[in-house]
Scaffold this active site. Structure first.
Site, PDB file in Angstrom:
ATOM      1  CB  SER A  39      26.134  38.225 110.427  1.00 54.55           C
ATOM      2  OG  SER A  39      26.886  37.099 110.071  1.00 54.55           O
ATOM      3  CG  ASP A 154      25.977  37.613 106.662  1.00 52.62           C
ATOM      4  OD1 ASP A 154      25.698  38.798 106.927  1.00 52.62           O
ATOM      5  OD2 ASP A 154      26.710  36.919 107.381  1.00 52.62           O
TER       6      ASP A 154
END
Length: 262
Positions: A39, A154
């Site tokens: 991320s 993610d």
């Protein structure tokens, strides 16, 4: 000298603390031989792996500012997420171009999650831009990213601080940077508490759900740097400077220990 690997974790706005950590490592002459990022860690790691200095990345972050970030919200209802992400991808492209992993100066792996199978997907070839866009796609907030025959979101869902990933890359000394605070630490004092908005609720729910994975990952690192960020919300991109400063403070406290381990 041992091969040093950085495992840069996710944490939205708190992830800018990685920049402060990199500033200290760079200034103190600590080598970085490989990076794995999830991320926000993937985004910062990609810029550093490309060859940008920590000070340059700091400039880019501060120059972008909160107002510009808000303007990048392109709603995508009723797709797989609220935000399409095209504008954010274009911003990332303006920073790094559309380079391939083979062009990077430091080996990099970006961690994402297959939303259908729940598998961890480590991307280390092809377009860096596409890999970062997939890795930052917090479920529901951002639309899933098509990558080959998969839809990715993610990487924090499966590997929020990718210690195992950078070990697999060949790191002998793993420095993990975690920006998700210990469970139970309040984001703000009770007297200031107010009802969170929908995006803040989604962000906090996501990181609460991955907390146990964070602690498990950190147990396998050689050095763990944890900036003190409970006063900064995951969506507080207007506090970029503060996040970076906290990263610098945390890294300074451990830099001598890192040098001894080298």
């Amino acid at each position: 000298m041992k091969k040093v690997g950085l495992a840069l974790g996710g944490g939205a706005a708190r992830g800018l603390a990685h920049v402060g950590v990199l500033e200290v490592l760079e200034r103190e002459g600590v080598p970085v031989d490989m990076i794995a990022g999830t991320s926000a860690g993937a985004a910062v790691g990609a810029l550093y792996a490309q060859g940008k200095s920590a000070s340059r990345i700091k400039e880019l972050a501060l120059d972008t500012g909160w107002r510009r970030l808000v303007s990048l919200i392109d709603l995508a209802l009723p797709k797989s997420g609220f935000i399409e992400g095209t504008k954010i991808k274009n911003l990332l492209k303006s920073f790094m171009g559309d380079i391939s992993f083979s062009e990077l100066k430091i080996p990099l792996s970006c961690v994402a999650t297959d939303i259908h199978s729940g598998e961890e997907v480590v991307i280390s070839e092809g377009s860096v831009l596409e890999a970062v866009r997939a890795s930052i796609s917090i479920p529901v907030i951002f639309t899933a990213v098509r990558w080959r025959d998969r839809y990715l979101v993610d990487g924090g869902l499966v590997n929020p601080v990718p210690v195992s990933t950078v070990r697999d890359m060949g790191a002998e000394l793993v420095i993990a940077v975690n920006v998700i605070p210990t469970m139970g630490v309040r984001f703000q004092p009770a007297k200031e508490a107010k009802e969170p908005g929908i995006f803040q609720s989604l962000l906090h729910s996501f990181y609460i759900a991955t907390y146990s994975l964070v602690r498990s990952s950190l147990a396998k690192a050689d050095i763990v740097i944890e900036p003190k960020l409970p006063h900064i919300g995951y969506g507080d991109f207007h506090r970029i400077g503060d996040s970076i400063a906290q990263g610098e403070i945390a890294a300074k406290a451990l830099v001598e220990q890192i040098k001894q381990r080298l």
